[in-house]
Design a protein around this motif. Structure first.
Motif, mmCIF file in Angstrom:
data_model
loop_
_atom_site.group_PDB
_atom_site.id
_atom_site.type_symbol
_atom_site.label_atom_id
_atom_site.label_comp_id
_atom_site.label_asym_id
_atom_site.label_seq_id
_atom_site.Cartn_x
_atom_site.Cartn_y
_atom_site.Cartn_z
ATOM 1 N N UNK A 6 3.909 30.899 -8.144
ATOM 2 C CA UNK A 6 3.917 29.496 -7.906
ATOM 3 C C UNK A 6 4.560 28.759 -8.815
ATOM 4 N N UNK A 7 5.048 27.535 -8.404
ATOM 5 C CA UNK A 7 5.536 26.756 -9.538
ATOM 6 C C UNK A 7 4.224 26.066 -9.799
ATOM 7 N N UNK A 8 3.993 25.801 -11.049
ATOM 8 C CA UNK A 8 2.827 24.867 -11.530
ATOM 9 C C UNK A 8 3.122 23.415 -11.293
ATOM 10 N N UNK A 9 1.886 22.915 -11.004
ATOM 11 C CA UNK A 9 2.007 21.411 -10.774
ATOM 12 C C UNK A 9 2.276 20.482 -12.214
ATOM 13 N N UNK A 10 3.193 19.590 -11.752
ATOM 14 C CA UNK A 10 3.273 18.656 -13.037
ATOM 15 C C UNK A 10 2.675 17.408 -13.157
ATOM 16 N N UNK A 11 1.936 17.031 -14.209
ATOM 17 C CA UNK A 11 1.362 15.657 -14.066
ATOM 18 C C UNK A 11 2.172 14.603 -13.970
ATOM 19 N N UNK A 12 1.655 13.700 -13.470
ATOM 20 C CA UNK A 12 2.447 12.618 -12.874
ATOM 21 C C UNK A 12 2.808 11.804 -14.091
ATOM 22 N N UNK A 13 2.187 11.884 -15.342
ATOM 23 C CA UNK A 13 2.306 11.070 -16.487
ATOM 24 C C UNK A 13 3.437 11.668 -17.194
ATOM 25 N N UNK A 14 4.011 12.945 -16.807
ATOM 26 C CA UNK A 14 5.337 13.396 -17.452
ATOM 27 C C UNK A 14 6.616 12.786 -16.721
ATOM 28 N N UNK A 15 7.212 11.943 -17.194
ATOM 29 C CA UNK A 15 8.284 11.433 -16.313
ATOM 30 C C UNK A 15 9.962 11.719 -16.961
ATOM 31 N N UNK A 16 9.970 12.184 -17.977
ATOM 32 C CA UNK A 16 11.170 12.628 -18.581
ATOM 33 C C UNK A 16 11.614 13.949 -18.255
ATOM 34 N N UNK A 17 12.595 13.999 -17.689
ATOM 35 C CA UNK A 17 13.088 15.718 -17.248
ATOM 36 C C UNK A 17 12.807 16.495 -18.071
ATOM 37 N N UNK A 18 13.041 16.635 -19.560
ATOM 38 C CA UNK A 18 12.689 17.397 -20.170
ATOM 39 C C UNK A 18 11.236 17.806 -20.610
ATOM 40 N N UNK A 19 10.763 17.079 -20.381
ATOM 41 C CA UNK A 19 9.006 16.937 -20.348
ATOM 42 C C UNK A 19 8.550 17.870 -19.450
ATOM 43 N N UNK A 20 9.193 17.486 -18.102
ATOM 44 C CA UNK A 20 8.566 18.069 -16.868
ATOM 45 C C UNK A 20 9.144 19.635 -16.814
ATOM 46 N N UNK A 21 10.254 20.052 -17.340
ATOM 47 C CA UNK A 21 10.829 21.082 -17.347
ATOM 48 C C UNK A 21 9.972 21.895 -18.388
ATOM 49 N N UNK A 22 9.640 21.522 -19.607
ATOM 50 C CA UNK A 22 8.826 22.261 -20.715
ATOM 51 C C UNK A 22 7.370 22.442 -20.011
#
Length: 321
Positions: free
Chosen positions: A48-64
């Motif tokens: 399953x894809x992990x949840x990404x916190x809404x506080x992470x908005x930059x695409x690079x941060x979300x991918x990381x």
């Protein structure tokens, strides 16, 4: 559409398409645990894809973030699952597909963590390393990326408890991968061209140099070289004196080279190696032909790109992703 939305949508689509079923969250077990792979039915489940916190908005941060938690749903103590090549291969490919979307500086600790967890079972670790080599280092892999492969090799060599015997192969492969990387000065060597002139790489003039290592006995080489010879982009740059080509034969059969050197384009410099490149391992030559693009100072711009990547780069596009 925002880049981060595109990223998440793309990754979800990749996983759905690759699994041939549903996404990872829909495949979770009844108790909320990820379902195991079911090879008897021909299914290959994905994590399953992990949840990404809404506080992470930059695409690079979300991918990381997704990369950091990609393997959270995996129990590496489950040897039935972590030794299942179909399951591990599909998820490993999905994992690698995230790398270009994250900053490369963020990747080493996450790769280290994957290798540390896989090391709980030596068979599983061997499988992960085999997949990394297959997808990131095999010459014909569409996901080939030497810089990512270097990160896996460095991570493997950082693992505690590896015996000296276990370190030999990855240490050698790392040494070869680090040779002539983009941004470094290409290793100099001597050659004799088809007119009998002896020169060195560093003394070869030109704004940019397309360096080709080839074997005239290789039919695949001929196909690639023919494609480069007829490329409108390359032909145009040569005509405008923006690019020169040096094709070097490295295997030492002078009779073969003499018999075939005239078959290559007249506007190319065609040469035979005089520095024992293969014997001295000056360059990594995994499968002929091997392509390098150098600037006027012989700094490596591209290392062993595909012809498509080379053309895109020369034409001003981005052919490396």
């Amino acid at each position: 559409m925002r880049r981060d939305a595109l990223l998440i949508g793309l990754l979800a689509a990749v996983m759905i398409a690759c699994s041939g079923r549903t996404n990872g969250r829909e495949q979770a077990g009844r108790d909320g645990e990820p379902a195991v792979s079911d090879t008897l039915r021909g299914d290959v489940h994905v994590l399953p894809l992990p949840d990404v916190p809404p506080s992470l908005t930059a695409p690079e941060e979300r991918a990381a973030c997704i990369i950091a938690h990609f393997w959270d749903g995996m129990d590496f103590g489950d040897t039935l699952r972590c030794r299942d090549r179909a399951f591990m291969e599909q998820n490993f490919v999905n994992y690698l597909s995230l790398f270009p979307h994250a900053g490369p500086e963020t990747l080493p600790p996450h790769i280290d963590r994957l290798l540390e967890r896989a090391a709980a079972d030596s068979t599983c670790l061997d499988l992960v390393n085999d997949l990394a080599e297959h997808y990131l280092d095999a010459p014909n892999s569409p996901m080939r990326d030497e810089e990512y492969y270097i990160l896996f090799l460095e991570g493997l060599l950082r693992l505690p408890g590896l015996s000296e015997a276990e370190r030999i192969r990855p240490a050698y492969r790392l040494e070869m991968a680090r040779k002539n990387r983009p941004g470094t000065t290409a290793t100099d060597f001597a050659y004799t061209d088809r007119h009998g002139n002896r020169r060195t790489l560093h003394a070869t003039r030109g704004k940019r140099l397309l360096l080709l290592f080839y074997d005239p006995a290789c039919s695949h080489c001929s196909q690639i070289l023919d494609g480069l010879h007829t490329s409108e982009v390359i032909v145009g740059l040569i005509a405008n004196k923006e690019l020169s080509v040096l094709a070097v034969y490295t295997e030492g059969d002078r009779r073969l080279w003499n018999d075939t050197k005239a078959s290559l384009p007249r506007e190319w410099s065609v040469a035979i190696d005089e520095s024992r490149i293969v014997e001295r391992e000056l360059y990594a030559l995994p499968a002929m032909p091997v392509i390098y693009l150098l600037d006027g100072q012989k700094t490596v711009l591209l290392k062993d790109p595909s012809p498509m990547q080379l053309e895109a780069f020369l034409d001003g596009g981005n052919g490396l992703q």
